[in-house]
Write an enzyme that holds these catalytic residues in place. Structure first.
Site, PDB file in Angstrom:
ATOM      1  N   CYS A 127       0.828  -1.200   0.000  1.00  0.00           N
ATOM      2  CA  CYS A 127       0.000   0.000   0.000  1.00  0.00           C
ATOM      3  C   CYS A 127       0.869   1.260   0.000  1.00  0.00           C
ATOM      4  O   CYS A 127       1.538   1.544  -0.985  1.00  0.00           O
ATOM      5  CB  CYS A 127      -0.983  -0.038   1.172  1.00  0.00           C
ATOM      6  SG  CYS A 127      -2.376   1.109   0.985  1.00  0.00           S
ATOM      7  N   HIS A 162      -3.556  -5.418   0.502  1.00  0.00           N
ATOM      8  CA  HIS A 162      -2.992  -5.815   1.797  1.00  0.00           C
ATOM      9  C   HIS A 162      -2.974  -7.338   1.944  1.00  0.00           C
ATOM     10  O   HIS A 162      -3.981  -7.943   2.310  1.00  0.00           O
ATOM     11  CB  HIS A 162      -3.812  -5.206   2.940  1.00  0.00           C
ATOM     12  CG  HIS A 162      -3.636  -3.733   3.088  1.00  0.00           C
ATOM     13  ND1 HIS A 162      -2.704  -3.176   3.938  1.00  0.00           N
ATOM     14  CD2 HIS A 162      -4.249  -2.689   2.469  1.00  0.00           C
ATOM     15  CE1 HIS A 162      -2.755  -1.860   3.857  1.00  0.00           C
ATOM     16  NE2 HIS A 162      -3.688  -1.535   2.964  1.00  0.00           N
ATOM     17  N   GLU A 209      -1.606  -8.948   4.278  1.00  0.00           N
ATOM     18  CA  GLU A 209      -1.528  -9.316   5.689  1.00  0.00           C
ATOM     19  C   GLU A 209      -2.887  -9.561   6.328  1.00  0.00           C
ATOM     20  O   GLU A 209      -2.976 -10.217   7.370  1.00  0.00           O
ATOM     21  CB  GLU A 209      -0.769  -8.249   6.493  1.00  0.00           C
ATOM     22  CG  GLU A 209      -1.487  -6.920   6.665  1.00  0.00           C
ATOM     23  CD  GLU A 209      -1.225  -5.932   5.543  1.00  0.00           C
ATOM     24  OE1 GLU A 209      -1.284  -4.722   5.807  1.00  0.00           O
ATOM     25  OE2 GLU A 209      -0.978  -6.369   4.393  1.00  0.00           O
ATOM     26  N   SER A 220      -4.016  -9.273  37.058  1.00  0.00           N
ATOM     27  CA  SER A 220      -5.472  -9.142  37.002  1.00  0.00           C
ATOM     28  C   SER A 220      -6.173 -10.488  36.970  1.00  0.00           C
ATOM     29  O   SER A 220      -7.367 -10.572  37.247  1.00  0.00           O
ATOM     30  CB  SER A 220      -5.868  -8.351  35.756  1.00  0.00           C
ATOM     31  OG  SER A 220      -5.597  -9.099  34.581  1.00  0.00           O
ATOM     32  N   GLY A 221      -5.445 -11.542  36.621  1.00  0.00           N
ATOM     33  CA  GLY A 221      -6.074 -12.837  36.427  1.00  0.00           C
ATOM     34  C   GLY A 221      -6.386 -13.107  34.979  1.00  0.00           C
ATOM     35  O   GLY A 221      -6.768 -14.213  34.606  1.00  0.00           O
ATOM     36  N   GLY A 222      -6.237 -12.087  34.123  1.00  0.00           N
ATOM     37  CA  GLY A 222      -6.427 -12.270  32.699  1.00  0.00           C
ATOM     38  C   GLY A 222      -5.266 -13.015  32.073  1.00  0.00           C
ATOM     39  O   GLY A 222      -4.230 -13.231  32.697  1.00  0.00           O
ATOM     40  N   VAL A 223      -5.434 -13.401  30.820  1.00  0.00           N
ATOM     41  CA  VAL A 223      -4.424 -14.198  30.128  1.00  0.00           C
ATOM     42  C   VAL A 223      -3.091 -13.455  30.051  1.00  0.00           C
ATOM     43  O   VAL A 223      -2.036 -14.012  30.354  1.00  0.00           O
ATOM     44  CB  VAL A 223      -4.905 -14.574  28.714  1.00  0.00           C
ATOM     45  CG1 VAL A 223      -3.818 -15.333  27.961  1.00  0.00           C
ATOM     46  CG2 VAL A 223      -6.182 -15.396  28.782  1.00  0.00           C
ATOM     47  N   ASP A 224      -3.131 -12.196  29.646  1.00  0.00           N
ATOM     48  CA  ASP A 224      -1.894 -11.466  29.377  1.00  0.00           C
ATOM     49  C   ASP A 224      -1.048 -11.282  30.630  1.00  0.00           C
ATOM     50  O   ASP A 224       0.150 -11.577  30.633  1.00  0.00           O
ATOM     51  CB  ASP A 224      -2.210 -10.110  28.744  1.00  0.00           C
ATOM     52  CG  ASP A 224      -2.995 -10.239  27.455  1.00  0.00           C
ATOM     53  OD1 ASP A 224      -2.894 -11.303  26.816  1.00  0.00           O
ATOM     54  OD2 ASP A 224      -3.723  -9.298  27.099  1.00  0.00           O
TER      55      ASP A 224
END
Length: 539
Positions: A82, A177, A179, A231-235
């Site tokens: 692009c 694009h 991607e 936080s208990g989240g995945v990340d």
């Protein structure tokens, strides 16, 4: 030493998808701002360079972003996408013009010239024998004259030069694009570029990444202590496990209960990390602090900034108690960076994330973000490789601001209490309802494990509290209570998403349970918006 692809970012909101496609091919890649120095480009050691798209126009002259000249002098393959194509054309002697017809969305591109990059890659063939590609376009300007040495590689009726190639110098460019998932052969095109054109081997994998990340963390941190907001989240969970593997007891996780967590989140976090994994976790009750600062605030951006600011203040207080604490670790991942315009601030901001926005200049801790270059699916792969439980690793994403961005308008404790109960019912029923694949459909998973239930089959699902009341009937009387919206999406990369077609029976059961079990809610609606135009979260 791994082969690696250098991606120069000109501000496209999907630049990091290029990195994902390259990594899908088993090749390491990194994204840097377009304005790195020629010396950086020469010393990077790239096997190939990819130039991203972007919002600017090369017609702006000296004001337009330019490709470092060293890119064209390295002698390694270059792929322009692009804006990257337009910049390549303009800097190498071609011409770019404003298109009379802007192209945004699906297009069918004809392949030309039998180039090494597109040879035998097509979606269908016309009766005349022309190979055609179904692609995604997003451009206004277009190349109207190729640089010397280039030949036509692709075209559309509205864009006669939709692709060009100088095979002697291994330079290729597309106006579309490759991607994004909407370009059906995009993954094959990028794999062809990195393997066949650049000569890279598929030698990048998660075990290698862990070893490299652990060593990098050790070198970065030294003997300092690190504080991480858990936080208990995945990340944040995967970040904690990775950092703990690298530096052990030098890591202290701070779990902040701000009153905006999911049901029983605090209990789960403490049991998993403190009791089972042996991580040092400090739990802080900050409900009154957060709710006090959020009182009367309705603007989504303001709420995010406040929540981010209060997190930082909590961490600073805790850091003051630990003399060797020099680092604040966060589970920032690529989509966070993208939607906040990321490295170099070359893109157009969509919304700020608590991880990458709201950090004051007076912060006395350095940032440690070991997941910053990973996509969500890669974070999950990393978690499994680190030995975290499957159900934790494949838990749905939860935003850093928590329920604060799932309560529209002002955040109140009563609203949060209603929402977390409604959300828990929704998630419970998703887990309890077996997933049945529609006739003729093919299943696609991000971990190779067949979906067991509708929770597995959705990428993210949650309830949203709407601060409006509707009239209802309960028994013999009328009610005037709040509304909850259910949101469930399916996506490969969280950059685009479509709403999940949950069974009516499931939706009906969830609605009945919420209305009957959560006093204060008398109406449940289902969100059928895709991304784009909507974002996954409501705020």
């Amino acid at each position: 030493m791994h082969s690696k692809i250098l991606i120069l970012d000109f501000g496209s909101q999907v630049t990091q998808l290029i990195a994902r496609r390259v990594r899908d091919s088993g090749v390491f890649s990194e994204v840097y701002p377009y304005d790195v120095s020629d010396e950086f480009v020469r010393n990077y050691g790239a096997a190939g360079v990819i130039l991203s798209g972007g919002p600017n126009s090369v017609i702006e002259g000296d004001e337009s972003p330019r490709v470092p000249q060293a890119v064209f002098e390295l002698g390694v393959p270059v792929l322009g996408i692009c804006y990257g194509m337009q910049a390549m054309a303009e800097q190498l002697g071609g011409k770019v013009e404003n298109g009379t017809v802007r192209e945004f969305g699906y297009a069918e591109v004809r392949a030309h010239g039998h180039t090494a990059l597109l040879k035998d890659i097509s979606d269908f063939t016309t009766p005349e024998g022309h190979g055609m590609l179904k692609v995604w376009m997003s451009h206004g300007d277009k190349v109207n004259e190729m640089p010397p040495g280039f030949k036509l590689m692709a075209s559309t009726p509205n864009c006669p030069i939709a692709g060009m190639a100088d095979e002697a110098r291994h330079m290729y460019a597309f106006q579309f694009h490759p991607e994004v998932t909407h370009t059906l052969q995009g993954k094959a095109i990028i794999a062809r570029f990195v393997h066949d054109i650049c000569g890279c081997k598929s030698d990048w994998n998660m075990p290698d990444y862990i070893a490299e990340a652990v060593e990098k963390i050790r070198q970065q941190v030294g003997n300092d202590e690190v504080i991480l907001g858990l936080s208990g989240g995945v990340d944040s969970s995967v970040a904690a496990a990775l950092i703990h593997r690298a530096i052990g007891d030098q890591l202290t996780c701070v779990f902040v209960d701000h009153g905006l967590l999911r049901l029983d989140e605090g209990k789960m976090v403490m049991e998993m990390f403190a009791d089972h994994l042996g991580v040092n976790v400090i739990r802080i009750d900050a409900v009154d602090q957060f709710m006090g600062h959020l009182a009367g605030v309705t603007d989504p951006e303001a709420k995010r900034k406040i929540i981010g600011r209060e997190f930082v203040e909590v961490f600073q207080v805790e850091a003051g108690k630990r003399k060797n604490a020099k680092w604040l670790a966060q589970g920032t991942i690529y989509p966070d960076v993208i939607e906040s315009a990321g490295k170099g601030k070359k893109g157009h901001t969509i919304k700020s994330h608590h991880n990458v926005g709201g950090l004051p200049e007076t912060l006395n801790l350095q940032l440690l973000e070991p997941l910053r270059e990973l996509f969500k699916d890669e974070v999950r792969q990393l978690g499994v490789a680190l030995g975290l439980p499957h159900d934790m690793v494949y838990r749905h994403p939860f935003p850093g601001p928590g329920l604060g961005v799932r309560i529209l308008g002002e955040v109140k404790k009563d609203f949060a209490d209603l929402l977390r109960r409604a959300d828990a019912i929704f998630i419970e029923e998703l887990r309890n309802t077996p997933y049945v694949l529609a006739a003729g459909a093919s299943e696609s998973t991000d971990n190779g494990i067949p979906h067991r239930n509708w929770y597995d089959a959705t990428s993210q699902a949650f309830a949203v509290f709407l601060p409006v009341k509707s009239v209802g009937v309960m028994g013999d009387g009328r009610t005037y209570e709040y509304v909850v919206a259910l949101r469930a999406v399916q996506t490969q990369d969280f950059m685009t998403a479509h709403w999940a077609h949950l069974p009516y029976e499931l939706l009906g059961k969830v609605s009945n349970r919420i209305i009957n079990e959560v006093r204060g809610i008398n109406r449940v609606v289902y969100d059928i918006s895709g991304k784009p135009p909507a974002t996954i979260e409501w705020e």
